[in-house]
Design a protein around this motif. Structure first.
Motif: not given
Length: 328
Positions: A66-72, A76-79, A141-143, A200-205
């Protein structure tokens, strides 16, 4: 719509350490929790923002992205390495002070550059952003596992000692809706302990497993009980005659009321041990309870004359200075 500044959301500086971030989150989460603000849409939205900000800033890897690129950088999958290559290639790319990737050159140049070396034609914009997130071409897309959710509960002191079931309410960052679960609190849980509820957290993709729910436990104070590690301590008031003559007094414990023997001539501040009457831990182990004797004097002044005579007689029994050893 401008990118959120998670530091501003929590009210901390960009140099804040982990304890400062956690303290800021806990304070805001208590103030904005849906249970304390039923029907308040503004508080609900702020609670979601605070939860999201803490989720990012409490995780060193996410905070660095986040410090380097912001929210982008959190998508998911950001390189990040490929993004840095684009930044180095373009020469005009930079990360603004408020966070977030910003291209200060020409967008068409960026698209051409992404399409290949040299002055190629402008490609599909989805291709370039696919490159940024590692989804270019026909890659599958990766799991990805779902993210964990963090919340907190406050337990009364004796509920924490005895354990049992407890309802916990929290905001689901994925849907924005409040959720309620019944959890089991183990007996003797300590202040600051975190309970993990698997799945009980967020669903996976793309078939990834769900995250966990992390429940931080805060324990409230008690008027005459406190704990030191696995030991339970209690303030026990006794009368002057009980302390002088000795007595048996009834005291409450987590296992029920018991009789405590006060030896004759017991001093104020004496500590008496009740073995096995403290905190119960796993596998049936129970700690001890320590009674701290406090000598109380009468509050009823209707018998003041008789009390004064008794005290005068009592004074004659002091054959030494009881504060003689009170030196620094």
């Amino acid at each position: 719509m401008s990118e959120p500044d998670f530091y501003k959301v929590l009210g901390v500086s960009k140099t804040a350490d982990a304890p400062q971030i956690k303290a800021a989150y806990r304070k805001l989460a208590r103030e904005l929790h849906p249970d304390r603000n039923p029907g308040n849409k503004s508080a609900e939205d702020r609670f979601k923002q605070v939860s999201r900000a803490y989720e990012v800033l409490a995780d060193p890897k996410k905070r660095k992205l986040f410090d380097e690129f912001g929210e982008v950088g959190l998508k998911e999958g950001f390189d990040p390495e490929q993004m840095r290559q684009y930044q180095r290639w373009g020469g005009g790319a930079n990360v603004p002070r408020e966070g977030g990737f910003q291209w200060s050159g020409n967008l068409e140049d960026l698209l051409r550059g992404a399409g290949g070396s040299g002055g190629g034609s402008v490609g599909d914009i989805s291709d370039i952003f696919g490159n940024f997130t590692g989804r270019a071409g026909r890659r599958q897309p990766r799991s990805m596992p779902g993210r964990d959710i963090e919340t907190s509960i406050t337990l009364p002191f004796m509920e924490a000692i005895r354990g049992g079931e407890k309802d916990v309410s929290f905001q689901d960052p994925g849907t924005g809706r409040p959720k309620r679960l019944r959890i089991r609190v183990p007996a003797g849980i300590e202040d600051g302990h975190t309970l993990r509820l698997r799945g009980q957290g967020l669903e996976g993709t793309n078939g990834g497993p769900p995250g966990d729910l992390m429940v931080k436990v805060d324990i409230g104070p008690h008027p005459f009980l406190w704990r030191e590690g696995r030991e339970l301590h209690m303030k026990v008031p006794v009368t002057v005659p009980e302390a002088w003559r000795g007595a048996k007094v009834l005291v409450p414990t987590p296992q029920g009321e018991v009789s405590l023997r006060i030896p004759p001539a017991t001093q104020g501040g004496a500590i008496l041990r009740l073995k096995g009457k403290g905190i119960t831990f796993g596998r049936g182990k129970t700690g001890d309870l320590f009674a701290h004797i406090q000598i109380g004097i009468p509050k009823d002044t209707s018998h003041a004359e008789g009390i004064t005579d008794a005290i005068a007689a009592l004074e004659k029994a002091y054959d030494h200075d009881i504060r003689a050893a009170l030196k620094l």
